[in-house]
Write a protein that holds these residues in place. Structure first.
Motif, PDB file in Angstrom:
ATOM      1  N   TRP A   9       0.799  -1.198   0.000  1.00  0.00           N
ATOM      2  CA  TRP A   9       0.000   0.000   0.000  1.00  0.00           C
ATOM      3  C   TRP A   9       0.830   1.245   0.000  1.00  0.00           C
ATOM      4  O   TRP A   9       2.012   1.216   0.243  1.00  0.00           O
ATOM      5  CB  TRP A   9      -0.923   0.010   1.203  1.00  0.00           C
ATOM      6  N   THR A  10       0.156   2.337  -0.281  1.00  0.00           N
ATOM      7  CA  THR A  10       0.775   3.642  -0.199  1.00  0.00           C
ATOM      8  C   THR A  10      -0.259   4.704   0.101  1.00  0.00           C
ATOM      9  O   THR A  10      -1.409   4.572  -0.221  1.00  0.00           O
ATOM     10  CB  THR A  10       1.483   4.030  -1.508  1.00  0.00           C
ATOM     11  N   ALA A  11       0.190   5.699   0.724  1.00  0.00           N
ATOM     12  CA  ALA A  11      -0.544   6.951   0.893  1.00  0.00           C
ATOM     13  C   ALA A  11       0.506   7.972   1.245  1.00  0.00           C
ATOM     14  O   ALA A  11       1.615   7.621   1.596  1.00  0.00           O
ATOM     15  CB  ALA A  11      -1.592   6.864   1.996  1.00  0.00           C
ATOM     16  N   PRO A  33      12.836  -6.265 -13.538  1.00  0.00           N
ATOM     17  CA  PRO A  33      11.466  -5.769 -13.390  1.00  0.00           C
ATOM     18  C   PRO A  33      10.843  -6.187 -12.061  1.00  0.00           C
ATOM     19  O   PRO A  33      10.143  -5.406 -11.433  1.00  0.00           O
ATOM     20  CB  PRO A  33      10.728  -6.382 -14.584  1.00  0.00           C
ATOM     21  N   THR A  34      11.126  -7.414 -11.622  1.00  0.00           N
ATOM     22  CA  THR A  34      10.572  -7.878 -10.348  1.00  0.00           C
ATOM     23  C   THR A  34      11.139  -7.063  -9.198  1.00  0.00           C
ATOM     24  O   THR A  34      10.410  -6.669  -8.290  1.00  0.00           O
ATOM     25  CB  THR A  34      10.864  -9.373 -10.147  1.00  0.00           C
ATOM     26  N   ASP A  35      12.454  -6.790  -9.236  1.00  0.00           N
ATOM     27  CA  ASP A  35      13.069  -5.965  -8.196  1.00  0.00           C
ATOM     28  C   ASP A  35      12.473  -4.565  -8.206  1.00  0.00           C
ATOM     29  O   ASP A  35      12.203  -3.982  -7.160  1.00  0.00           O
ATOM     30  CB  ASP A  35      14.583  -5.856  -8.388  1.00  0.00           C
ATOM     31  N   THR A  36      12.279  -4.009  -9.401  1.00  0.00           N
ATOM     32  CA  THR A  36      11.715  -2.664  -9.511  1.00  0.00           C
ATOM     33  C   THR A  36      10.298  -2.627  -8.962  1.00  0.00           C
ATOM     34  O   THR A  36       9.934  -1.713  -8.228  1.00  0.00           O
ATOM     35  CB  THR A  36      11.729  -2.189 -10.978  1.00  0.00           C
ATOM     36  N   ALA A  37       9.480  -3.632  -9.278  1.00  0.00           N
ATOM     37  CA  ALA A  37       8.113  -3.683  -8.738  1.00  0.00           C
ATOM     38  C   ALA A  37       8.144  -3.819  -7.226  1.00  0.00           C
ATOM     39  O   ALA A  37       7.371  -3.181  -6.522  1.00  0.00           O
ATOM     40  CB  ALA A  37       7.333  -4.836  -9.361  1.00  0.00           C
ATOM     41  N   SER A  38       9.055  -4.643  -6.725  1.00  0.00           N
ATOM     42  CA  SER A  38       9.183  -4.821  -5.282  1.00  0.00           C
ATOM     43  C   SER A  38       9.600  -3.514  -4.619  1.00  0.00           C
ATOM     44  O   SER A  38       9.095  -3.145  -3.559  1.00  0.00           O
ATOM     45  CB  SER A  38      10.197  -5.921  -4.983  1.00  0.00           C
ATOM     46  N   LYS A  39      10.540  -2.801  -5.252  1.00  0.00           N
ATOM     47  CA  LYS A  39      10.960  -1.502  -4.725  1.00  0.00           C
ATOM     48  C   LYS A  39       9.799  -0.506  -4.752  1.00  0.00           C
ATOM     49  O   LYS A  39       9.657   0.316  -3.862  1.00  0.00           O
ATOM     50  CB  LYS A  39      12.147  -0.957  -5.511  1.00  0.00           C
ATOM     51  N   ALA A  40       8.972  -0.602  -5.806  1.00  0.00           N
ATOM     52  CA  ALA A  40       7.799   0.269  -5.882  1.00  0.00           C
ATOM     53  C   ALA A  40       6.876   0.004  -4.707  1.00  0.00           C
ATOM     54  O   ALA A  40       6.363   0.928  -4.079  1.00  0.00           O
ATOM     55  CB  ALA A  40       7.054   0.054  -7.196  1.00  0.00           C
ATOM     56  N   GLU A  41       6.647  -1.272  -4.410  1.00  0.00           N
ATOM     57  CA  GLU A  41       5.804  -1.629  -3.272  1.00  0.00           C
ATOM     58  C   GLU A  41       6.383  -1.064  -1.988  1.00  0.00           C
ATOM     59  O   GLU A  41       5.678  -0.493  -1.165  1.00  0.00           O
ATOM     60  CB  GLU A  41       5.694  -3.149  -3.129  1.00  0.00           C
ATOM     61  N   ALA A  58       2.039  10.712  -3.124  1.00  0.00           N
ATOM     62  CA  ALA A  58       2.228   9.260  -3.178  1.00  0.00           C
ATOM     63  C   ALA A  58       1.729   8.706  -4.503  1.00  0.00           C
ATOM     64  O   ALA A  58       2.333   7.796  -5.069  1.00  0.00           O
ATOM     65  CB  ALA A  58       1.509   8.594  -2.008  1.00  0.00           C
ATOM     66  N   THR A  59       0.646   9.262  -5.023  1.00  0.00           N
ATOM     67  CA  THR A  59       0.115   8.826  -6.307  1.00  0.00           C
ATOM     68  C   THR A  59       1.130   9.110  -7.413  1.00  0.00           C
ATOM     69  O   THR A  59       1.379   8.262  -8.275  1.00  0.00           O
ATOM     70  CB  THR A  59      -1.217   9.534  -6.606  1.00  0.00           C
ATOM     71  N   ALA A  60       1.721  10.280  -7.367  1.00  0.00           N
ATOM     72  CA  ALA A  60       2.733  10.627  -8.363  1.00  0.00           C
ATOM     73  C   ALA A  60       3.933   9.697  -8.241  1.00  0.00           C
ATOM     74  O   ALA A  60       4.474   9.228  -9.251  1.00  0.00           O
ATOM     75  CB  ALA A  60       3.163  12.081  -8.198  1.00  0.00           C
ATOM     76  N   GLU A  61       4.369   9.405  -7.024  1.00  0.00           N
ATOM     77  CA  GLU A  61       5.505   8.502  -6.830  1.00  0.00           C
ATOM     78  C   GLU A  61       5.163   7.092  -7.300  1.00  0.00           C
ATOM     79  O   GLU A  61       5.983   6.420  -7.918  1.00  0.00           O
ATOM     80  CB  GLU A  61       5.934   8.481  -5.369  1.00  0.00           C
ATOM     81  N   ALA A  62       3.947   6.633  -7.038  1.00  0.00           N
ATOM     82  CA  ALA A  62       3.530   5.309  -7.510  1.00  0.00           C
ATOM     83  C   ALA A  62       3.609   5.263  -9.036  1.00  0.00           C
ATOM     84  O   ALA A  62       4.086   4.284  -9.614  1.00  0.00           O
ATOM     85  CB  ALA A  62       2.111   4.992  -7.037  1.00  0.00           C
ATOM     86  N   GLY A  63       3.162   6.321  -9.687  1.00  0.00           N
ATOM     87  CA  GLY A  63       3.238   6.396 -11.142  1.00  0.00           C
ATOM     88  C   GLY A  63       4.661   6.342 -11.647  1.00  0.00           C
ATOM     89  O   GLY A  63       4.965   5.635 -12.616  1.00  0.00           O
ATOM     90  N   ARG A  64       5.557   7.057 -10.970  1.00  0.00           N
ATOM     91  CA  ARG A  64       6.969   7.029 -11.376  1.00  0.00           C
ATOM     92  C   ARG A  64       7.538   5.624 -11.209  1.00  0.00           C
ATOM     93  O   ARG A  64       8.285   5.137 -12.051  1.00  0.00           O
ATOM     94  CB  ARG A  64       7.774   8.036 -10.567  1.00  0.00           C
ATOM     95  N   ARG A  65       7.178   4.963 -10.127  1.00  0.00           N
ATOM     96  CA  ARG A  65       7.687   3.607  -9.878  1.00  0.00           C
ATOM     97  C   ARG A  65       7.162   2.628 -10.934  1.00  0.00           C
ATOM     98  O   ARG A  65       7.904   1.776 -11.392  1.00  0.00           O
ATOM     99  CB  ARG A  65       7.297   3.129  -8.483  1.00  0.00           C
ATOM    100  N   LEU A  66       5.914   2.762 -11.322  1.00  0.00           N
ATOM    101  CA  LEU A  66       5.384   1.896 -12.376  1.00  0.00           C
ATOM    102  C   LEU A  66       6.090   2.181 -13.700  1.00  0.00           C
ATOM    103  O   LEU A  66       6.358   1.264 -14.482  1.00  0.00           O
ATOM    104  CB  LEU A  66       3.872   2.054 -12.506  1.00  0.00           C
ATOM    105  N   ASP A  67       6.418   3.449 -13.946  1.00  0.00           N
ATOM    106  CA  ASP A  67       7.147   3.815 -15.158  1.00  0.00           C
ATOM    107  C   ASP A  67       8.541   3.199 -15.179  1.00  0.00           C
ATOM    108  O   ASP A  67       9.105   2.966 -16.242  1.00  0.00           O
ATOM    109  CB  ASP A  67       7.279   5.335 -15.282  1.00  0.00           C
ATOM    110  N   ASP A  68       9.121   2.944 -14.002  1.00  0.00           N
ATOM    111  CA  ASP A  68      10.478   2.404 -13.891  1.00  0.00           C
ATOM    112  C   ASP A  68      10.572   0.901 -14.164  1.00  0.00           C
ATOM    113  O   ASP A  68      11.672   0.367 -14.253  1.00  0.00           O
ATOM    114  CB  ASP A  68      11.050   2.671 -12.496  1.00  0.00           C
ATOM    115  N   ILE A  69       9.462   0.222 -14.290  1.00  0.00           N
ATOM    116  CA  ILE A  69       9.509  -1.221 -14.530  1.00  0.00           C
ATOM    117  C   ILE A  69      10.000  -1.460 -15.955  1.00  0.00           C
ATOM    118  O   ILE A  69       9.319  -1.126 -16.920  1.00  0.00           O
ATOM    119  CB  ILE A  69       8.142  -1.887 -14.291  1.00  0.00           C
ATOM    120  N   GLN A  70      11.201  -2.017 -16.057  1.00  0.00           N
ATOM    121  CA  GLN A  70      11.804  -2.255 -17.365  1.00  0.00           C
ATOM    122  C   GLN A  70      11.048  -3.355 -18.093  1.00  0.00           C
ATOM    123  O   GLN A  70      10.759  -4.400 -17.536  1.00  0.00           O
ATOM    124  CB  GLN A  70      13.262  -2.630 -17.200  1.00  0.00           C
TER     125      GLN A  70
END
Length: 162
Positions: A9-11, A33-41, A58-70
């Motif tokens: 989760w995030t907020a 990609p799995t590491d990046t998704a885990s880091k996003a979490e 937090a929404t903006a950061e979540a978006g950036r993290r999803l963008d980082d998934i190679q």
């Protein structure tokens, strides 16, 4: 359908800058990609508050993290979220179902937004649905980060298959 995946989760929160700074210092260009998704979490999971500005951050950061998934592919149409249920603990829960239309096993990172009756964003979370077989569907549960009351809705904001 089999339940799979982890719900994170995030907020937003007053520790937003500190948490994000620590996370970004630990990122490198060699992450899978799995590491990046885990880091996003982890990133979004470490940020907690009810302030609307913090939720937006937090929404903006979540978006950036999803963008980082190679190698990630935007697959919002392949993911559904059920109506949320608020438990006796005051937290909303919503089942997320990801359908793998690819011909290989894939995982999904899904951003779920919780909104109030007026459509105002009250929480956002990232959920991963891991190891979904080709042509199969799997589920995970999105949990709000804090108590939510009134009429709460859920929606898939973004979904990335990797």
């Amino acid at each position: 359908m089999r339940p799979r995946g982890r719900a994170r989760w995030t907020a937003g929160g007053s520790a937003l800058a500190l948490a994000l700074g620590a996370l970004l210092a630990g990122c490198d260009s060699y992450s899978s990609p799995t590491d990046t998704a885990s880091k996003a979490e982890s990133a979004v999971g470490s940020i907690a508050s009810q302030a609307s500005e913090a939720v937006e951050s937090a929404t903006a950061e979540a978006g950036r993290r999803l963008d980082d998934i190679q190698g990630g592919v935007d697959v919002k149409g392949d993911v559904k979220v059920a109506a949320p249920v608020v438990g006796s603990d005051g937290r909303a829960r919503a089942e997320v179902t990801a359908h793998n239309t690819d011909d290989s096993e894939r995982s999904f990172a899904v951003q779920v937004n919780f909104t109030d009756a007026g459509g105002g964003l009250v929480d956002t979370v990232i959920v991963t649905v891991d190891h979904v077989q080709p042509g199969d569907s799997a589920t995970a549960t999105a949990h709000s980060t804090h108590d939510l009351s009134g009429k709460i809705r859920s929606q898939v904001a973004r979904a990335v298959r990797y």
